[in-house]
Each structure stands twice: as C-alpha cells, then as structure tokens.
Design an enzyme around this catalytic site. Sequence first.
Site, PDB file in Angstrom:
ATOM      1  N   ASP A  16      -8.594  -3.886  -2.479  1.00  0.00           N
ATOM      2  CA  ASP A  16      -7.923  -2.578  -2.534  1.00  0.00           C
ATOM      3  C   ASP A  16      -8.935  -1.592  -3.114  1.00  0.00           C
ATOM      4  OD1 ASP A  16      -6.502  -0.344  -3.190  1.00  0.00           O
ATOM      5  OD2 ASP A  16      -5.004  -1.381  -4.418  1.00  0.00           O
ATOM      6  N   ALA A  64      -8.899   3.597   4.811  1.00  0.00           N
ATOM      7  CA  ALA A  64      -8.315   4.924   4.565  1.00  0.00           C
ATOM      8  C   ALA A  64      -6.807   4.858   4.723  1.00  0.00           C
ATOM      9  CB  ALA A  64      -8.878   5.940   5.568  1.00  0.00           C
ATOM     10  N   THR A  80      -4.214   6.517   6.743  1.00  0.00           N
ATOM     11  CA  THR A  80      -4.392   7.274   7.995  1.00  0.00           C
ATOM     12  C   THR A  80      -3.071   7.758   8.623  1.00  0.00           C
ATOM     13  OG1 THR A  80      -4.409   5.209   9.231  1.00  0.00           O
ATOM     14  CG2 THR A  80      -6.553   6.102   8.575  1.00  0.00           C
ATOM     15  N   TYR A 114      -3.372  14.820   4.845  1.00  0.00           N
ATOM     16  CA  TYR A 114      -4.366  13.806   5.251  1.00  0.00           C
ATOM     17  C   TYR A 114      -5.773  14.407   5.232  1.00  0.00           C
ATOM     18  CZ  TYR A 114      -7.158  11.019   8.533  1.00  0.00           C
ATOM     19  OH  TYR A 114      -8.169  10.295   9.136  1.00  0.00           O
TER      20      TYR A 114
HETATM   21  N1  LIG Z   1      -7.928   7.021  14.239  1.00  0.00           N
HETATM   22  C1  LIG Z   1      -8.525   8.176  14.427  1.00  0.00           C
HETATM   23  O1  LIG Z   1      -8.310   8.868  15.446  1.00  0.00           O
HETATM   24  C2  LIG Z   1      -9.520   8.700  13.421  1.00  0.00           C
HETATM   25  C3  LIG Z   1     -10.097   9.961  13.639  1.00  0.00           C
HETATM   26  C4  LIG Z   1     -11.043  10.428  12.728  1.00  0.00           C
HETATM   27  C5  LIG Z   1     -11.402   9.651  11.646  1.00  0.00           C
HETATM   28  N2  LIG Z   1     -10.794   8.450  11.431  1.00  0.00           N
HETATM   29  C6  LIG Z   1     -11.210   7.696  10.257  1.00  0.00           C
HETATM   30  O2  LIG Z   1     -11.636   6.412  10.678  1.00  0.00           O
HETATM   31  C7  LIG Z   1     -11.421   5.465   9.626  1.00  0.00           C
HETATM   32  C8  LIG Z   1     -10.662   4.282  10.167  1.00  0.00           C
HETATM   33  O3  LIG Z   1      -9.413   4.772  10.631  1.00  0.00           O
HETATM   34  P1  LIG Z   1      -8.479   3.948  11.626  1.00  0.00           P
HETATM   35  O4  LIG Z   1      -7.973   4.873  12.629  1.00  0.00           O
HETATM   36  O5  LIG Z   1      -9.154   2.665  12.015  1.00  0.00           O
HETATM   37  O6  LIG Z   1      -7.284   3.657  10.638  1.00  0.00           O
HETATM   38  P2  LIG Z   1      -6.411   2.358  10.368  1.00  0.00           P
HETATM   39  O7  LIG Z   1      -6.251   1.577  11.626  1.00  0.00           O
HETATM   40  O8  LIG Z   1      -5.201   2.854   9.656  1.00  0.00           O
HETATM   41  O9  LIG Z   1      -7.345   1.523   9.400  1.00  0.00           O
HETATM   42  C9  LIG Z   1      -7.466   1.863   8.060  1.00  0.00           C
HETATM   43  C10 LIG Z   1      -7.638   0.585   7.301  1.00  0.00           C
HETATM   44  O10 LIG Z   1      -7.739   0.908   5.917  1.00  0.00           O
HETATM   45  C11 LIG Z   1      -7.036  -0.074   5.219  1.00  0.00           C
HETATM   46  N3  LIG Z   1      -6.618   0.403   3.912  1.00  0.00           N
HETATM   47  C12 LIG Z   1      -5.644   1.294   3.600  1.00  0.00           C
HETATM   48  N4  LIG Z   1      -5.566   1.444   2.270  1.00  0.00           N
HETATM   49  C13 LIG Z   1      -6.520   0.651   1.733  1.00  0.00           C
HETATM   50  C14 LIG Z   1      -6.921   0.373   0.410  1.00  0.00           C
HETATM   51  N5  LIG Z   1      -6.339   0.937  -0.665  1.00  0.00           N
HETATM   52  N6  LIG Z   1      -7.933  -0.535   0.220  1.00  0.00           N
HETATM   53  C15 LIG Z   1      -8.529  -1.132   1.273  1.00  0.00           C
HETATM   54  N7  LIG Z   1      -8.184  -0.907   2.546  1.00  0.00           N
HETATM   55  C16 LIG Z   1      -7.187  -0.026   2.765  1.00  0.00           C
HETATM   56  C17 LIG Z   1      -5.847  -0.406   6.088  1.00  0.00           C
HETATM   57  O11 LIG Z   1      -5.334  -1.662   5.748  1.00  0.00           O
HETATM   58  P3  LIG Z   1      -3.741  -1.956   5.894  1.00  0.00           P
HETATM   59  O12 LIG Z   1      -3.443  -1.808   7.352  1.00  0.00           O
HETATM   60  O13 LIG Z   1      -3.603  -3.320   5.368  1.00  0.00           O
HETATM   61  O14 LIG Z   1      -3.069  -0.898   5.070  1.00  0.00           O
HETATM   62  C18 LIG Z   1      -6.477  -0.402   7.462  1.00  0.00           C
HETATM   63  O15 LIG Z   1      -7.013  -1.666   7.775  1.00  0.00           O
HETATM   64  C19 LIG Z   1     -10.690   6.235   8.524  1.00  0.00           C
HETATM   65  O16 LIG Z   1     -11.631   6.672   7.582  1.00  0.00           O
HETATM   66  C20 LIG Z   1     -10.114   7.443   9.252  1.00  0.00           C
HETATM   67  O17 LIG Z   1      -9.918   8.523   8.375  1.00  0.00           O
HETATM   68  C21 LIG Z   1      -9.878   7.949  12.308  1.00  0.00           C
END
Ligand SMILES: NC(=O)c1ccc[n+]([C@@H]2O[C@H](COP(=O)([O-])OP(=O)(O)OC[C@H]3O[C@@H](n4cnc5c(N)ncnc54)[C@H](OP(=O)(O)O)[C@@H]3O)[C@@H](O)[C@H]2O)c1
Length: 281
Positions: free
Chosen positions: A20, A44, A46, A109
Amino acid sequence: MLQRAPLGFSVFGYGSQELDIGNAEQIQAVFDAIKPELVINAAAYTAVDKAESDADRAYAVNSHGVGLLATAAESLGIPLLHISTDYVFSGEGDKPYTPDDVTRPTGVYGLSKLAGEKQLQAQCSRHLVLRTSWVFGAHGNNFVKTMLRLGSDRDTLSVVADQHGGPTSAGSIADTLWALAVIFQQEGRLGWGVYHYSGVPACSWHDFANEIFTQAVSLGLLEKSPELKAITTADYPTPAKRPAWSVLDCEKLADVHGLSPRSWVQELQAVLQQLGERRSA
Ligand SMILES: NC(=O)c1ccc[n+]([C@@H]2O[C@H](COP(=O)([O-])OP(=O)(O)OC[C@H]3O[C@@H](n4cnc5c(N)ncnc54)[C@H](OP(=O)(O)O)[C@@H]3O)[C@@H](O)[C@H]2O)c1
C-alpha cells in the site's frame, strides 16, 4: 507489464494488497527486501467520478502515497518514474499541451494527481513524471473492452464526439518506461522532469469507438458494428467534469530521450488480436 521487462533486469511487481503506497512501513519493508535501483509507480486512485465524493482517499493515494514513495526513493538516491494524467489540464486549450503548460485540473482526481506530481518533485531529486491519456489494453477495464461489451449487446450506441485526446496502449506506456529504465542503467542518468506520452493522432471518443468497431468486425470479434451516434458532453453528464481537449504534445520525450509516440490505430489492432487469441484459447 512484467512480461515486457528488458533482459538483464530483475523486476518485482506489487499489487495494492502487498504494497500500500499510503503505508510508509510497507514501502520501507519492500525497499529493504529488494534494494531497488529504480522504482516505477503505476499505483493510483483512478475512480474519476467517485473521487468527487471521496477526496480524502484520492489524495491519500495520489498525493500522500506518492510523497511517501518519493521520500523512500530519495533516501536510497534512486529514481522514481511516475505515471500521471492529462486531467491535470483544464481541457480548454486548442493546441496540444506541452509539459510546461499551465495546469488547472477541474476535478478531484486531477487535483490529487497534480498534488502527487508536486510531492514527487519536492521529495525526490531523480524523478520523471510521464503524463498519459486514454489508456487501453487487453487487461483491466478500459474503453476498448467496454465498447466490445456494449457493441455485442446493443444495436445503437451513443458516444461523446466533443472531447479530444490521444488513446494510448498500456503496452506502449510499459515499453516507454522500460526504455527509460534502460537509458538510466546505461547512462546513469535521465533527463529528469515532466514528460508527455500518448498515442497519435488525436481523435474524439466517437472516432476511437468507430475504429474499435471497424477493427473488431474485421478481426471477427464482433458480428457487426452497432449504429454509432455522436453526442455531446452535455448529453452525457458525469459527476466529474472531463477535459474537452486532452491532447498532449509528446515532443519533449522524443527530443530528450528519443522515444516517439505510436499510432493508436496499430496498437489497437495488437490489443484486439490479443483479446481474440484469449477468447479462442
Ligand atoms: N486509465 C487511463 O485512461 C489513464 C489516463 C491517464 C493516466 N492514467 C494513470 O495511469 C496509471 C495507471 O492507471 P490505470 O488506468 O491502470 O488504473 P487502475 O487500473 O485503477 O490501476 C491502478 C492500480 O493502483 C492500485 N492502487 C490503488 N491504491 C493503491 C495503494 N494505496 N497502494 C498500491 N496500489 C494501489 C490499484 O490496486 P487495486 O485495484 O487493488 O485498488 C490498481 O492496481 C495511474 O497513475 C493513472 O492516473 C490512467
């Protein structure tokens, strides 16, 4: 992502259950155990809409958690590569945003992610922020998988046509981060700071959906494309405001590190093929 790690690297990946990032002791225990030479943070909070009513949790992960990781990385003198978002911008532009453009998030966010960038910059001297947008891939929930699901259930689909951005494959982000890690390993340094990385060319969600259905039909993932209607953001209200203009200028990453954006149309094909192979396995 781990499958794409470059040869010669020992890579350790952690889910939120194992590490975490809001827990300094857990970070320290992991760092003590593996003694990392470089850290990549993709963790993150998200849930963009949920964040509007859950700001404490969003900030705990996206700002405080990043600050703790940054402090731990600094104590070892190692770099922290961190993923951030187009949502740090207001979306009112009409030219691609450069990393130096003024940030002005419109929702919790984006505000929490921007606060995380600032924590990182303040706590860790060897930091690299990679802002990206509209991420899609074969794993997890994302727009491509939602479109495939809705496309097989419905005859007609309405998709927003007045928001523009760069769809970016998760694989291309992973490859970019690995490439940066390799540069650091070989040269002992990176151009630290904020960079943008997203797929090209820019398009609307409606354009993106149209290409998903065209390719999905030609690859046999869908029998036919649903009728696609173009709607406006006003027709599809959400708790968090979305930026109308999310297009990122990726030139700095190409200039400094030689890493160029990829065509999202080609990346989409690879992702759909992967999903097709998974279906027939
Ligand atoms: N998706 C998009 O379109 C998009 C666009 C721009 C930027 N981003 C960035 O890309 C990155 C990845 O995003 P994603 O879309 O892959 O999001 P995601 O699928 O929600 O993945 C985020 C991960 O972070 C983990 N997490 C949450 N809280 C945590 C904590 N306290 N400690 C450790 N892990 C934690 C989550 O685990 P759990 O599932 O177990 O909670 C999940 O595996 C993020 O930085 C996001 O801001 C995403």
